[in-house]
Design a protein around this motif. Structure first.
Motif, PDB file in Angstrom:
ATOM      1  N   LYS A 192      25.159   0.788 -18.914  1.00 13.32           N
ATOM      2  CA  LYS A 192      26.173   1.843 -18.952  1.00 13.32           C
ATOM      3  C   LYS A 192      26.594   2.287 -17.557  1.00 13.32           C
ATOM      4  N   GLY A 193      25.669   2.207 -16.597  1.00 13.54           N
ATOM      5  CA  GLY A 193      26.008   2.533 -15.214  1.00 13.54           C
ATOM      6  C   GLY A 193      25.926   4.006 -14.893  1.00 13.54           C
ATOM      7  N   LEU A 194      26.289   4.307 -13.663  1.00  7.40           N
ATOM      8  CA  LEU A 194      26.243   5.665 -13.117  1.00  7.40           C
ATOM      9  C   LEU A 194      27.618   6.310 -13.219  1.00  7.40           C
ATOM     10  N   GLN A 195      27.652   7.568 -13.651  1.00  3.36           N
ATOM     11  CA  GLN A 195      28.909   8.307 -13.696  1.00  3.36           C
ATOM     12  C   GLN A 195      29.079   9.069 -12.386  1.00  3.36           C
ATOM     13  N   VAL A 196      30.224   8.894 -11.760  1.00  3.74           N
ATOM     14  CA  VAL A 196      30.498   9.499 -10.457  1.00  3.74           C
ATOM     15  C   VAL A 196      31.771  10.328 -10.569  1.00  3.74           C
ATOM     16  N   GLY A 197      31.648  11.634 -10.417  1.00  8.73           N
ATOM     17  CA  GLY A 197      32.804  12.517 -10.456  1.00  8.73           C
ATOM     18  C   GLY A 197      33.214  12.939  -9.056  1.00  8.73           C
ATOM     19  N   GLY A 198      34.463  13.361  -8.935  1.00 11.43           N
ATOM     20  CA  GLY A 198      34.944  13.916  -7.674  1.00 11.43           C
ATOM     21  C   GLY A 198      35.544  12.914  -6.702  1.00 11.43           C
ATOM     22  N   ILE A 199      35.757  11.653  -7.132  1.00 16.91           N
ATOM     23  CA  ILE A 199      36.228  10.659  -6.159  1.00 16.91           C
ATOM     24  C   ILE A 199      37.651  10.937  -5.698  1.00 16.91           C
ATOM     25  N   GLY A 200      38.361  11.802  -6.431  1.00 15.47           N
ATOM     26  CA  GLY A 200      39.714  12.144  -6.005  1.00 15.47           C
ATOM     27  C   GLY A 200      39.760  13.232  -4.950  1.00 15.47           C
ATOM     28  N   THR A 201      38.590  13.797  -4.589  1.00 17.25           N
ATOM     29  CA  THR A 201      38.580  14.915  -3.643  1.00 17.25           C
ATOM     30  C   THR A 201      38.679  14.455  -2.190  1.00 17.25           C
ATOM     31  N   SER A 202      38.630  13.167  -1.946  1.00 13.20           N
ATOM     32  CA  SER A 202      38.859  12.623  -0.601  1.00 13.20           C
ATOM     33  C   SER A 202      39.329  11.183  -0.725  1.00 13.20           C
ATOM     34  N   PRO A 203      40.299  10.759   0.085  1.00 13.75           N
ATOM     35  CA  PRO A 203      40.740   9.362   0.038  1.00 13.75           C
ATOM     36  C   PRO A 203      39.663   8.403   0.520  1.00 13.75           C
ATOM     37  N   SER A 204      38.620   8.906   1.152  1.00 15.70           N
ATOM     38  CA  SER A 204      37.552   8.042   1.673  1.00 15.70           C
ATOM     39  C   SER A 204      36.532   7.647   0.620  1.00 15.70           C
ATOM     40  N   TRP A 205      36.474   8.386  -0.504  1.00 14.42           N
ATOM     41  CA  TRP A 205      35.391   8.133  -1.453  1.00 14.42           C
ATOM     42  C   TRP A 205      35.435   6.738  -2.058  1.00 14.42           C
ATOM     43  N   THR A 206      36.597   6.302  -2.509  1.00 16.19           N
ATOM     44  CA  THR A 206      36.662   5.008  -3.191  1.00 16.19           C
ATOM     45  C   THR A 206      36.194   3.850  -2.301  1.00 16.19           C
TER      46      THR A 206
ATOM     47  N   LEU B 111      32.351   4.166  -1.705  1.00 24.60           N
ATOM     48  CA  LEU B 111      31.554   3.829  -2.875  1.00 24.60           C
ATOM     49  C   LEU B 111      31.545   2.327  -3.130  1.00 24.60           C
ATOM     50  N   ARG B 112      32.675   1.684  -2.928  1.00 27.71           N
ATOM     51  CA  ARG B 112      32.726   0.230  -3.118  1.00 27.71           C
ATOM     52  C   ARG B 112      31.814  -0.478  -2.122  1.00 27.71           C
ATOM     53  N   GLU B 113      31.788  -0.001  -0.901  1.00 24.88           N
ATOM     54  CA  GLU B 113      30.933  -0.620   0.119  1.00 24.88           C
ATOM     55  C   GLU B 113      29.455  -0.356  -0.151  1.00 24.88           C
ATOM     56  N   SER B 114      29.155   0.759  -0.824  1.00 30.65           N
ATOM     57  CA  SER B 114      27.762   1.161  -1.015  1.00 30.65           C
ATOM     58  C   SER B 114      27.192   0.719  -2.355  1.00 30.65           C
ATOM     59  N   ALA B 115      28.030   0.311  -3.269  1.00 27.44           N
ATOM     60  CA  ALA B 115      27.611   0.102  -4.650  1.00 27.44           C
ATOM     61  C   ALA B 115      26.631  -1.044  -4.829  1.00 27.44           C
ATOM     62  N   GLU B 116      26.770  -2.115  -4.021  1.00 30.38           N
ATOM     63  CA  GLU B 116      26.014  -3.344  -4.231  1.00 30.38           C
ATOM     64  C   GLU B 116      26.226  -3.794  -5.668  1.00 30.38           C
ATOM     65  N   ASP B 117      25.165  -3.924  -6.467  1.00 26.62           N
ATOM     66  CA  ASP B 117      25.369  -4.420  -7.834  1.00 26.62           C
ATOM     67  C   ASP B 117      25.331  -3.309  -8.882  1.00 26.62           C
ATOM     68  N   MET B 118      25.400  -2.047  -8.464  1.00 23.39           N
ATOM     69  CA  MET B 118      25.355  -0.945  -9.429  1.00 23.39           C
ATOM     70  C   MET B 118      26.708  -0.758 -10.100  1.00 23.39           C
ATOM     71  N   GLN B 119      26.675  -0.659 -11.421  1.00 21.71           N
ATOM     72  CA  GLN B 119      27.895  -0.388 -12.171  1.00 21.71           C
ATOM     73  C   GLN B 119      28.166   1.110 -12.162  1.00 21.71           C
ATOM     74  N   MET B 120      29.425   1.487 -11.914  1.00 23.92           N
ATOM     75  CA  MET B 120      29.771   2.901 -11.838  1.00 23.92           C
ATOM     76  C   MET B 120      31.048   3.188 -12.620  1.00 23.92           C
TER      77      MET B 120
ATOM     78  N   THR C   2      23.670  10.355 -14.673  1.00 23.28           N
ATOM     79  CA  THR C   2      23.370   9.125 -15.417  1.00 23.28           C
ATOM     80  C   THR C   2      23.636   9.249 -16.909  1.00 23.28           C
ATOM     81  N   GLY C   3      24.195  10.364 -17.352  1.00 18.85           N
ATOM     82  CA  GLY C   3      24.641  10.476 -18.738  1.00 18.85           C
ATOM     83  C   GLY C   3      23.759  11.364 -19.603  1.00 18.85           C
ATOM     84  N   THR C   4      24.349  11.832 -20.695  1.00 21.26           N
ATOM     85  CA  THR C   4      23.620  12.659 -21.655  1.00 21.26           C
ATOM     86  C   THR C   4      22.750  11.781 -22.557  1.00 21.26           C
ATOM     87  N   HIS C   5      21.882  12.443 -23.313  1.00 19.90           N
ATOM     88  CA  HIS C   5      20.974  11.725 -24.199  1.00 19.90           C
ATOM     89  C   HIS C   5      20.487  12.677 -25.275  1.00 19.90           C
TER      90      HIS C   5
END
Length: 539
Positions: free
Chosen positions: A347-361, A364-373, A400-403
């Motif tokens: 299911k991967g990691l949920q990441v909110g707030g990426i629209g709060t800076s043009p640098s986030w996307t 995150l792509r450079e840092s993600a490695e093989d993690m699904q987000m 990481t999501g509700t349960h």
């Protein structure tokens, strides 16, 4: 050719040395995570409810871990920053109820109703006899309660009837509500009646409903007082002498025994240990503090903030931003970790707030490695990053999501995916590493998402101020394109009425909202400064 061969051997040798060192560091982090979460989610801390002894124990543990890691204290009192949680009215210490020779505990065995007068009453009362100038006993079992309307409506109706017939006071017995629910009624602020009115629990009800009761000598006194408790943030600091500061945050409070009625469990009260919510985020915060203190990232200072009061409405983080230990204009960005202990790789990691800076996307792509987000652009949500977004600071929200154990006593340490949490920590560390090479991130406002509920088919499009307790619902933010913005509401307005329904708090606001459907037209009355204004809206 020989030079290339030697270079390859050097790379392989370096990798061979690095891998065992990295595995050792990972084992250390995993051991620490388990130790942190096991303690914070233990029964000893009784659910870490804000203002409780369990919260105090948790704050002491977090401060001790920060000190051990070499973080400097940045609170008002060492690592600690205290704040007040105002909770509206509660039963006053002067409240009394005596029946014959037995006295009953205010707030535990009886509770004044929100429309009660603050005054005494006494009398010799016969069961089932309602006399003028005497106290009336009203059996709730004889009242026809509407399941689709607030119970207090019927209580108020019966109390008004008693007052109009010159009763000196009224006692409601045999109510099916639990004492906690009745205490919550005191958050409402209806106009007071001319007589005192109280609700009594089952023990007192049995006395009043006894078959052998021939009469009662009753004395009662109603008083209210402002309810409050003290919460504590825990703040550590890494001073690199840099111009800007990165803030990492996580709330450490949880639900206690469910006294604040935010539990999703049914049945008897039990300790809500909150391993994922949010001992997991707190543990990640502590480990990142240790790693950053020993790291090489010197282009930013770092604040590690463990917030309390989040479960009650972001009280701790909102106080932090209003009393920040650093200049908020020099804050680079804020990362909030709330429930990061149940990572499902599929299911991967949920990441909110990426629209709060043009640098986030790109970061995150450079840092993600093989993690699904999975990404959400909005800077607001039901967690502490919202308080920083309101100060125009770029934010990220990791989740990481509700349960099935969310807000239940079953959210325990043995259900945490520790390897998954380690991967979240590594992601944050890589993200900081890459951001550390850049200038201060640019802030961007985002389109705000509205927290929805199955009870509602419409939304007004406001972000309420969860810390406001002076009557009504104060608007903390306005969503673009929603009815509130179209009608002309603004941040700072206090909603006093929606349609024909007076609004005294969030609960009555939601009740009023639930009465409308898409296309309905109505009015909303707000207090704006010293004036009341009414706006036409359409859902």
């Amino acid at each position: 050719m020989k030079k290339i061969t030697w270079l390859l051997l050097l790379v392989l040798l370096t990798a061979t040395i690095h891998l065992p060192a990295q595995r050792k560091a990972d084992r250390k982090t995993l051991e620490n995570l388990q130790a942190h979460i096991t303690y914070l989610a233990s029964d000893k801390l009784e659910g870490r409810r804000t203002g409780s002894p369990g919260e105090e124990l948790a704050a002491g543990y977090i401060a001790g871990q920060m000190k051990q890691a070499g973080l400097a204290p940045k609170g008002d009192n060492g690592y600690l920053q205290t704040f007040t949680v105002w909770e509206g009215r509660e039963t006053g210490e002067a409240s009394q109820l005596t029946i014959n020779d037995a006295s009953f505990a205010a707030g535990e065995q009886f509770v004044p109703l929100p429309f009660s007068a603050e005054k005494p009453a006494k009398g010799d009362v016969l069961p089932a006899v309602k006399e003028p100038d005497n106290i009336w006993l009203i059996d709730v079992q004889d009242m026809e309660l509407n399941p689709h309307a607030p119970a207090t409506d019927k209580y108020l109706e019966k109390a008004k009837e008693a007052a109009e017939n010159h009763a000196s006071g009224v006692i409601f017995f045999n109510g099916k509500e639990d004492i906690g629910a009745v205490r919550q009624w005191l958050r409402e602020k209806p106009a007071p009646l001319s007589i005192p009115a109280v609700w009594v629990n089952r023990d007192v009800s049995r006395k009043l409903d006894g078959d052998n009761a021939s009469g009662f000598r009753i004395s009662m006194q109603v008083a209210f007082q402002q309810g409050k408790r003290t919460g504590t943030n825990v703040i550590g600091y890494i001073d690199n002498g840099a111009p800007n500061t990165i803030i990492l945050g996580a709330h450490y409070d949880h639900l206690g025994y469910g006294e604040d009625h935010n539990s999703l469990a049914k049945g008897e009260k039990a300790i809500h240990n909150g391993a994922d919510d949010n001992a997991s985020g707190t543990a990640a915060l502590l480990e990142l503090g240790r790693m950053l203190k020993n790291g090489r990232f010197k282009n930013n200072n770092f604040i590690l903030a463990a917030f309390s009061g989040e479960e009650l409405g972001l009280f701790g983080s909102k106080y932090f931003t209003a009393h920040a230990p650093v200049d908020l204009e020099r804050v680079n960005f804020m990362i909030n970790m709330d429930m990061v202990g149940r990572l499902d790789a599929a299911k991967g990691l949920q990441v909110g707030g990426i629209g709060t800076s043009p640098s986030w996307t790109p970061l995150l792509r450079e840092s993600a490695e093989d993690m699904q987000m999975h990404f959400d652009s909005s800077g607001v949500g039901p967690s502490d990053h919202t308080s920083f977004y309101r100060q125009q600071i770029p934010v990220l929200f990791l989740f990481t999501g509700t349960h099935a154990d969310y807000h239940k006593p079953t959210d325990d340490a043995d259900k945490i995916n520790y390897d998954g949490e380690l991967s979240v920590i590594k992601l944050v560390y890589r993200l900081i590493e890459k951001a550390n090479k850049q200038d201060k991130l640019m802030f961007l406002p985002t389109k705000e998402t509205q927290v929805s509920s199955a009870r509602f088919t419409v939304t007004l499009g406001i972000m309420p101020d969860y810390t406001y307790s002076k009557g009504g619902v104060r608007v903390d933010g306005i969503s673009d394109g929603k009815p509130a913005q179209k009608a002309g509401l603004a941040a700072g307005d206090v909603i006093m009425q929606l349609g024909k329904q007076p609004v005294s708090n969030l609960e009555t606001y939601m009740q009023a909202l639930a009465a409308f459907k898409k296309g309905d037209k109505t009015t909303v009355t707000v207090q704006r400064g010293t004036q009341q204004q009414t706006f036409n809206i359409q859902f």
